[in-house]
Scaffold this motif. Structure first.
Motif, mmCIF file in Angstrom:
data_model
loop_
_atom_site.group_PDB
_atom_site.id
_atom_site.type_symbol
_atom_site.label_atom_id
_atom_site.label_comp_id
_atom_site.label_asym_id
_atom_site.label_seq_id
_atom_site.Cartn_x
_atom_site.Cartn_y
_atom_site.Cartn_z
ATOM 1 N N GLU A 71 0.816 -1.220 0.000
ATOM 2 C CA GLU A 71 0.000 0.000 0.000
ATOM 3 C C GLU A 71 0.844 1.262 0.000
ATOM 4 O OE1 GLU A 71 -3.347 0.811 2.529
ATOM 5 O OE2 GLU A 71 -4.002 -1.262 2.297
ATOM 6 N N ASP A 106 1.660 2.432 -3.509
ATOM 7 C CA ASP A 106 0.536 2.670 -4.410
ATOM 8 C C ASP A 106 0.704 4.028 -5.083
ATOM 9 O OD1 ASP A 106 -1.859 3.042 -5.706
ATOM 10 O OD2 ASP A 106 -3.103 2.422 -4.003
ATOM 11 N N ASP A 107 0.948 4.007 -6.389
ATOM 12 C CA ASP A 107 1.198 5.268 -7.089
ATOM 13 C C ASP A 107 -0.085 6.049 -7.398
ATOM 14 O OD1 ASP A 107 0.205 3.696 -9.109
ATOM 15 O OD2 ASP A 107 1.912 3.975 -10.453
ATOM 16 N N ARG A 108 -1.238 5.507 -7.016
ATOM 17 C CA ARG A 108 -2.487 6.267 -7.167
ATOM 18 C C ARG A 108 -2.646 7.275 -6.030
ATOM 19 N NH1 ARG A 108 -6.173 1.119 -7.528
ATOM 20 N NH2 ARG A 108 -4.672 0.664 -5.899
ATOM 21 N N ARG A 109 -1.886 7.070 -4.965
ATOM 22 C CA ARG A 109 -1.896 8.024 -3.859
ATOM 23 C C ARG A 109 -0.839 9.087 -4.147
ATOM 24 N NH1 ARG A 109 -1.047 4.271 1.211
ATOM 25 N NH2 ARG A 109 -2.244 5.745 2.420
ATOM 26 N N PRO A 110 -1.167 10.337 -3.937
ATOM 27 C CA PRO A 110 -0.178 11.390 -4.236
ATOM 28 C C PRO A 110 1.042 11.295 -3.310
ATOM 29 C CG PRO A 110 -2.135 12.316 -3.173
ATOM 30 C CD PRO A 110 -2.422 10.860 -3.413
ATOM 31 N N GLU A 125 7.960 7.159 -0.976
ATOM 32 C CA GLU A 125 7.616 8.487 -1.497
ATOM 33 C C GLU A 125 8.574 8.903 -2.601
ATOM 34 O OE1 GLU A 125 4.840 10.268 -0.690
ATOM 35 O OE2 GLU A 125 4.348 8.426 0.379
ATOM 36 N N LYS A 134 7.741 7.156 -5.863
ATOM 37 C CA LYS A 134 6.576 7.736 -6.537
ATOM 38 C C LYS A 134 6.980 8.914 -7.426
ATOM 39 C CE LYS A 134 3.202 6.520 -3.017
ATOM 40 N NZ LYS A 134 2.235 7.064 -2.035
#
Length: 168
Positions: free
Chosen positions: A67, A70-74, A163, A166
């Motif tokens: 989780e 997850d690159d959908r989270r900024p 982070e 990402k």
């Protein structure tokens, strides 16, 4: 830990993260370990090569919370935090700055990429272990020798690797 376990007469289970058997004293003391947990196939092979019977080794990969990747989270960071342009193509290697992690190979490959994509940036995430600053300095010198020092970012140790990834 090994000496204390012997004194207390309790079995010792050692979590082995790499090839840390750099002295005869350590190899001798390690005979007192009841069972090893190897964190990778490479570490398992290293223990086996040292003569540790396979029945005394378990291969257990470190857990990973997917989780956090997850690159959908900024991302909580911005590229400017690392000195990167917002639109630059970026690629990275993550790990402790030790020769067997492959940073030299990464830099040589980065040279080839950066020759073709001059606006891209290579990022080396990680710091040297205690006493390993010389290798870190050699990597920076190699980046200079390759003519890419201005396009390689050395972040040092970072606790926020998910982070940073990402941002790549």
């Amino acid at each position: 830990s090994i000496i204390l376990a012997k004194l207390l007469r309790v079995p010792l289970i050692a979590y082995q993260r790499g090839d840390e058997w750099n002295s005869p004293a350590v190899r001798w003391l390690a005979r007192g370990v009841r069972h090893y947990i190897a964190n990778s196939a490479t570490t398992l092979a290293s223990l086996t090569a040292l003569g540790v019977p396979s029945r005394r080794i378990s291969l257990i990969y470190p857990p990973l919370d997917l989780e956090v990747f997850d690159d959908r989270r900024p991302a909580a960071l911005t590229r400017s935090t690392l000195g990167l342009e917002p639109s630059a193509l970026c690629f990275a290697i993550v790990g402790l700055l030790v020769p067997w992690k492959g940073q030299v190979v990464f830099l040589k490959a980065a040279k080839r990429v950066l020759d073709r994509l001059p606006d891209a940036r290579a990022v080396i995430v990680g710091g040297p272990p205690h006493g390993g600053q010389r290798y870190a300095d050699e990597l920076k010198a190699l980046a200079g020798d390759l003519g890419i020092a201005d396009r390689v970012v050395f972040t040092g140790f970072r606790a926020d690797v998910p982070e940073i990834l990402k941002l790549m």
